[in-house]
Motif scaffolding. Structure first.
Motif, PDB file in Angstrom:
ATOM      1  N   ALA A   1       6.873 -17.285  89.465  1.00 46.99           N
ATOM      2  CA  ALA A   1       7.425 -17.903  90.660  1.00 46.99           C
ATOM      3  C   ALA A   1       7.222 -17.024  91.907  1.00 46.99           C
ATOM      4  CB  ALA A   1       8.917 -18.163  90.429  1.00 46.99           C
ATOM      5  N   MET A   2       7.748 -15.804  91.857  1.00 44.87           N
ATOM      6  CA  MET A   2       7.723 -14.933  93.037  1.00 44.87           C
ATOM      7  C   MET A   2       6.322 -14.400  93.323  1.00 44.87           C
ATOM      8  SD  MET A   2      10.686 -14.906  94.370  1.00 44.87           S
ATOM      9  CE  MET A   2      10.885 -13.442  95.362  1.00 44.87           C
TER      10      MET A   2
ATOM     11  N   ASP B   1      -2.047 -12.660  85.872  1.00 42.51           N
ATOM     12  CA  ASP B   1      -0.948 -13.069  84.993  1.00 42.51           C
ATOM     13  C   ASP B   1      -1.446 -13.197  83.556  1.00 42.51           C
ATOM     14  OD1 ASP B   1       1.990 -13.929  85.436  1.00 42.51           O
ATOM     15  OD2 ASP B   1       1.246 -15.371  83.995  1.00 42.51           O
ATOM     16  N   ASN B   2      -0.468 -13.307  82.678  1.00 41.35           N
ATOM     17  CA  ASN B   2      -0.701 -13.359  81.250  1.00 41.35           C
ATOM     18  C   ASN B   2      -0.899 -14.770  80.730  1.00 41.35           C
ATOM     19  OD1 ASN B   2      -0.813 -11.670  79.140  1.00 41.35           O
ATOM     20  ND2 ASN B   2       1.391 -11.693  78.721  1.00 41.35           N
ATOM     21  N   TRP B   3      -0.320 -15.721  81.441  1.00 40.90           N
ATOM     22  CA  TRP B   3      -0.194 -17.092  80.960  1.00 40.90           C
ATOM     23  C   TRP B   3      -1.489 -17.846  81.261  1.00 40.90           C
ATOM     24  CZ3 TRP B   3       3.820 -21.043  83.308  1.00 40.90           C
ATOM     25  CH2 TRP B   3       3.847 -22.196  82.507  1.00 40.90           C
TER      26      TRP B   3
ATOM     27  N   THR C   1       6.391  -9.027  87.635  1.00 33.09           N
ATOM     28  CA  THR C   1       6.768  -9.497  86.293  1.00 33.09           C
ATOM     29  C   THR C   1       8.289  -9.445  86.210  1.00 33.09           C
ATOM     30  OG1 THR C   1       6.753  -7.266  85.466  1.00 33.09           O
ATOM     31  CG2 THR C   1       4.723  -8.537  85.146  1.00 33.09           C
ATOM     32  N   LYS C   2       8.848  -9.975  85.127  1.00 26.52           N
ATOM     33  CA  LYS C   2      10.236  -9.704  84.826  1.00 26.52           C
ATOM     34  C   LYS C   2      10.299  -8.217  84.456  1.00 26.52           C
ATOM     35  CE  LYS C   2      12.346 -13.396  85.775  1.00 26.52           C
ATOM     36  NZ  LYS C   2      12.056 -14.703  85.297  1.00 26.52           N
ATOM     37  N   ALA C   3      11.456  -7.555  84.676  1.00 23.75           N
ATOM     38  CA  ALA C   3      11.540  -6.092  84.530  1.00 23.75           C
ATOM     39  C   ALA C   3      11.072  -5.592  83.156  1.00 23.75           C
ATOM     40  CB  ALA C   3      12.968  -5.637  84.803  1.00 23.75           C
TER      41      ALA C   3
ATOM     42  N   HIS D   1       8.695  -6.563  81.414  1.00 20.94           N
ATOM     43  CA  HIS D   1       7.246  -6.626  81.231  1.00 20.94           C
ATOM     44  C   HIS D   1       6.486  -5.738  82.211  1.00 20.94           C
ATOM     45  CE1 HIS D   1       8.449 -10.787  79.609  1.00 20.94           C
ATOM     46  NE2 HIS D   1       8.261  -9.978  78.586  1.00 20.94           N
TER      47      HIS D   1
ATOM     48  N   GLY E   1      14.117 -17.077  97.185  1.00 19.92           N
ATOM     49  CA  GLY E   1      14.362 -17.691  95.874  1.00 19.92           C
ATOM     50  C   GLY E   1      13.245 -18.673  95.554  1.00 19.92           C
TER      51      GLY E   1
ATOM     52  N   LYS F   1      21.555  -5.063  95.655  1.00 22.49           N
ATOM     53  CA  LYS F   1      20.948  -6.276  95.082  1.00 22.49           C
ATOM     54  C   LYS F   1      21.283  -6.388  93.598  1.00 22.49           C
ATOM     55  CE  LYS F   1      18.414 -10.025  95.015  1.00 22.49           C
ATOM     56  NZ  LYS F   1      17.024 -10.191  94.725  1.00 22.49           N
TER      57      LYS F   1
ATOM     58  N   SER G   1      17.119 -16.720  88.881  1.00 25.61           N
ATOM     59  CA  SER G   1      16.008 -16.542  87.929  1.00 25.61           C
ATOM     60  C   SER G   1      16.520 -16.416  86.485  1.00 25.61           C
ATOM     61  CB  SER G   1      15.156 -15.338  88.328  1.00 25.61           C
ATOM     62  OG  SER G   1      15.955 -14.196  88.510  1.00 25.61           O
TER      63      SER G   1
ATOM     64  N   GLN H   1      16.980 -19.780  85.133  1.00 23.92           N
ATOM     65  CA  GLN H   1      15.665 -20.374  84.836  1.00 23.92           C
ATOM     66  C   GLN H   1      15.149 -19.860  83.495  1.00 23.92           C
ATOM     67  OE1 GLN H   1      12.997 -19.696  88.229  1.00 23.92           O
ATOM     68  NE2 GLN H   1      14.747 -19.816  89.596  1.00 23.92           N
ATOM     69  N   ASP H   2      15.326 -18.551  83.249  1.00 27.38           N
ATOM     70  CA  ASP H   2      14.859 -17.974  81.969  1.00 27.38           C
ATOM     71  C   ASP H   2      15.624 -18.571  80.798  1.00 27.38           C
ATOM     72  OD1 ASP H   2      12.913 -16.332  83.014  1.00 27.38           O
ATOM     73  OD2 ASP H   2      14.295 -14.678  83.371  1.00 27.38           O
TER      74      ASP H   2
ATOM     75  N   ARG I   1      13.439 -18.196  77.630  1.00 30.86           N
ATOM     76  CA  ARG I   1      12.751 -16.911  77.764  1.00 30.86           C
ATOM     77  C   ARG I   1      13.810 -15.823  77.791  1.00 30.86           C
ATOM     78  NH1 ARG I   1       7.629 -17.268  79.086  1.00 30.86           N
ATOM     79  NH2 ARG I   1       7.581 -15.318  80.230  1.00 30.86           N
TER      80      ARG I   1
ATOM     81  N   GLU J   1      16.766 -10.885  82.103  1.00 27.36           N
ATOM     82  CA  GLU J   1      16.721  -9.480  82.562  1.00 27.36           C
ATOM     83  C   GLU J   1      18.073  -8.784  82.396  1.00 27.36           C
ATOM     84  OE1 GLU J   1      13.397  -8.975  85.959  1.00 27.36           O
ATOM     85  OE2 GLU J   1      14.973 -10.349  86.529  1.00 27.36           O
TER      86      GLU J   1
HETATM   87  N1  LIG Z   1      12.671 -16.270  91.007  1.00 25.78           N
HETATM   88  C1  LIG Z   1      13.425 -15.797  91.996  1.00 25.78           C
HETATM   89  O1  LIG Z   1      13.981 -16.580  92.778  1.00 25.78           O
HETATM   90  C2  LIG Z   1      13.565 -14.319  92.209  1.00 25.78           C
HETATM   91  C3  LIG Z   1      13.096 -13.404  91.290  1.00 25.78           C
HETATM   92  N2  LIG Z   1      13.208 -12.049  91.567  1.00 25.78           N
HETATM   93  C4  LIG Z   1      12.687 -11.063  90.622  1.00 25.78           C
HETATM   94  O2  LIG Z   1      11.265 -11.073  90.686  1.00 25.78           O
HETATM   95  C5  LIG Z   1      10.713 -10.745  89.405  1.00 25.78           C
HETATM   96  C6  LIG Z   1       9.782 -11.876  88.950  1.00 25.78           C
HETATM   97  O3  LIG Z   1      10.585 -13.038  88.750  1.00 25.78           O
HETATM   98  P1  LIG Z   1      10.018 -14.524  88.682  1.00 25.78           P
HETATM   99  O4  LIG Z   1       8.887 -14.673  89.607  1.00 25.78           O
HETATM  100  O5  LIG Z   1      11.187 -15.416  88.805  1.00 25.78           O
HETATM  101  O6  LIG Z   1       9.478 -14.576  87.178  1.00 25.78           O
HETATM  102  P2  LIG Z   1       8.792 -15.785  86.376  1.00 25.78           P
HETATM  103  O7  LIG Z   1       9.510 -15.980  85.095  1.00 25.78           O
HETATM  104  O8  LIG Z   1       8.586 -16.987  87.239  1.00 25.78           O
HETATM  105  O9  LIG Z   1       7.381 -15.194  86.048  1.00 25.78           O
HETATM  106  C7  LIG Z   1       7.251 -13.993  85.334  1.00 25.78           C
HETATM  107  C8  LIG Z   1       6.217 -14.142  84.263  1.00 25.78           C
HETATM  108  O10 LIG Z   1       6.749 -14.961  83.242  1.00 25.78           O
HETATM  109  C9  LIG Z   1       5.702 -15.648  82.549  1.00 25.78           C
HETATM  110  N3  LIG Z   1       6.088 -17.065  82.456  1.00 25.78           N
HETATM  111  C10 LIG Z   1       7.049 -17.680  83.178  1.00 25.78           C
HETATM  112  N4  LIG Z   1       7.229 -18.941  82.756  1.00 25.78           N
HETATM  113  C11 LIG Z   1       6.389 -19.105  81.728  1.00 25.78           C
HETATM  114  C12 LIG Z   1       6.130 -20.205  80.849  1.00 25.78           C
HETATM  115  N5  LIG Z   1       6.789 -21.383  80.960  1.00 25.78           N
HETATM  116  N6  LIG Z   1       5.214 -20.039  79.875  1.00 25.78           N
HETATM  117  C13 LIG Z   1       4.552 -18.877  79.739  1.00 25.78           C
HETATM  118  N7  LIG Z   1       4.751 -17.806  80.548  1.00 25.78           N
HETATM  119  C14 LIG Z   1       5.654 -17.932  81.528  1.00 25.78           C
HETATM  120  C15 LIG Z   1       4.483 -15.310  83.217  1.00 25.78           C
HETATM  121  O11 LIG Z   1       3.848 -14.196  82.579  1.00 25.78           O
HETATM  122  P3  LIG Z   1       4.116 -13.538  81.147  1.00 25.78           P
HETATM  123  O12 LIG Z   1       3.596 -14.532  80.144  1.00 25.78           O
HETATM  124  O13 LIG Z   1       3.379 -12.260  81.164  1.00 25.78           O
HETATM  125  O14 LIG Z   1       5.585 -13.270  80.945  1.00 25.78           O
HETATM  126  C16 LIG Z   1       4.959 -14.846  84.599  1.00 25.78           C
HETATM  127  O15 LIG Z   1       4.098 -13.961  85.171  1.00 25.78           O
HETATM  128  C17 LIG Z   1      11.918 -10.528  88.478  1.00 25.78           C
HETATM  129  O16 LIG Z   1      12.270  -9.176  88.455  1.00 25.78           O
HETATM  130  C18 LIG Z   1      13.025 -11.341  89.161  1.00 25.78           C
HETATM  131  O17 LIG Z   1      14.320 -10.896  88.848  1.00 25.78           O
HETATM  132  C19 LIG Z   1      13.717 -11.574  92.733  1.00 25.78           C
HETATM  133  C20 LIG Z   1      14.189 -12.449  93.676  1.00 25.78           C
HETATM  134  C21 LIG Z   1      14.179 -13.875  93.483  1.00 25.78           C
END
Ligand SMILES: NC(=O)C1=CN([C@@H]2O[C@H](COP(=O)(O)OP(=O)(O)OC[C@H]3O[C@@H](n4cnc5c(N)ncnc54)[C@H](OP(=O)(O)O)[C@@H]3O)[C@@H](O)[C@H]2O)C=CC1
Ligand SMILES: CC(C)(CO)C(=O)C(=O)O
Length: 308
Positions: A10-11, A30-32, A76-78, A80, A128, A185, A258, A261-262, A267, A270
């Motif tokens: 997302a971010m 990215d990994n996906w 990434t999430k922390a 990863h 967000g 934060k 987030s 969402q996880d 998933r 964190e």
């Molecule tokens: N989202 C938000 O609003 C905010 C997030 N943050 C922080 O930013 C960082 C990144 O967060 P965010 O962008 O939300 O993370 P996401 O979960 O959106 O993405 C992180 C990784 O998760 C994997 N992923 C996500 N969804 C799927 C899926 N359905 N299937 C397969 N792989 C998937 C991908 O790689 P992989 O397969 O390698 O895991 C992706 O790179 C975190 O530390 C978060 O706390 C900070 C402020 C706001």
């Protein structure tokens, strides 16, 4: 600037697309695989207040990434961070700056295994964003960014990074004390990310509870004690204000954090880097943090019962 985003969920997609749009050359890493293929074949779909947009941008898995970049932004999430940065090592040259705006404690320490502190830029963001599916994000509202070099030096490099991020519309400010910004934060996320996940509801719904201030107080008091052991002195009123300000629907009231969402996507959350990190430090300093400890159990119980 040549920029790669290490972890383009997302971010990563949101920041990557903003920086690409403002004239930088951006690679989403990215990994996906399905996500990468969708972005390369159909562009990145961004839903925001003005509608649905499609942006052409290049994406790949870490092993396919090419030359060294000027800036590597880790999103990434922390849990990863380590594996992603390890796989992105060929993107890191001796002049590459590595940025982390991730939530949680410990991200700087992980990056330090790969780059010296004077080339790490750490900070926080309140933007967000939600990953709706492969190649599609919802980027509602705006936000702010606070950054500083991890060694606290305000160099021309950090000013340059702040400049290009501001050109991309990120509302960046160089923070005089980035540790305080990160802990503030963390306190914010320890309250809102967990409560919204447990209540399965939005920030404004949680904020509407008549005794919400009591709940926030309990969580924050413990965090302030732990931070004090590390000589990081947090101001309770400013944390309370930060949290209560987003209960307003016009701020991020409708946002599902987030962690929520996880949990919904089954998933791993964190939690170990938020309230879990507080409990770990409290044990080390022999401080009692029953409220945060209980919250960690509740989130982990949800993770286990749902089966991540
Ligand atoms: N989202 C938000 O609003 C905010 C997030 N943050 C922080 O930013 C960082 C990144 O967060 P965010 O962008 O939300 O993370 P996401 O979960 O959106 O993405 C992180 C990784 O998760 C994997 N992923 C996500 N969804 C799927 C899926 N359905 N299937 C397969 N792989 C998937 C991908 O790689 P992989 O397969 O390698 O895991 C992706 O790179 C975190 O530390 C978060 O706390 C900070 C402020 C706001
Ligand atoms: C967007 C924000 C600031 C709100 O909780 C966040 O940090 C998250 O979702 O993890």
């Amino acid at each position: 600037m040549n920029i790669a985003i290490a972890g383009s969920g997302a971010m990563g997609c949101r920041f990557g697309s903003m920086l690409d749009e403002s004239g930088n050359s951006v690679l989403l890493v990215d990994n996906w695989k399905e996500h990468i293929e969708t972005i390369n074949n159909r562009g990145l779909t961004i839903i925001n207040e003005s509608g649905t947009h499609n942006q052409k941008i290049t994406a790949c898995i870490p092993e396919e990434a090419g030359d060294k970049v000027d800036l590597l932004i880790v999103f990434t999430k922390a849990m990863h961070t380590e594996s992603m940065v390890n796989r992105c090592q060929k993107l890191i040259g001796e002049n590459t700056r590595v940025v982390t705006l991730q939530n949680g404690l410990g991200n700087i320490e992980t990056l330090e295994k790969y780059v010296p502190r004077n080339r790490i830029i750490a900070g926080v963001t309140t933007f967000g964003t939600e990953l709706l599916g492969p190649g599609e994000i919802q980027a509602l509202g705006s936000g702010r960014v606070q950054i500083m070099q991890a060694d606290r030096e305000e160099t021309k490099e950090i000013q340059e990074v702040a400049y290009i991020m501001n050109e991309a519309g990120m509302n960046v400010e160089i923070s005089a004390n980035v540790s305080v910004s990160i802990w503030n934060k963390v306190a914010f996320n320890c309250v809102l990310n967990t409560l919204c996940t447990l209540m399965r509801d939005t920030v404004s719904a949680v904020g509407s509870y008549s005794e919400i201030n009591d709940v926030i107080n309990e969580i924050i008091d413990e965090i302030i004690l732990v931070a004090g052991e590390e000589e990081i002195y947090l101001n309770k009123d400013s944390i309370m204000n930060m949290i209560t300000a987003v209960f307003d629907l016009k701020m991020s009231g409708n946002h599902l954090p987030s962690m929520h969402q996880d949990m919904v996507n089954r998933r791993k959350t964190e939690i170990d880097f938020l309230n879990g990190a507080i409990v770990k430090k409290a044990d080390l300093y022999q401080i009692s943090v029953p409220v945060n400890r209980f919250i960690v159990h509740l989130i982990k119980m949800m993770e286990e019962i749902r089966g991540n």
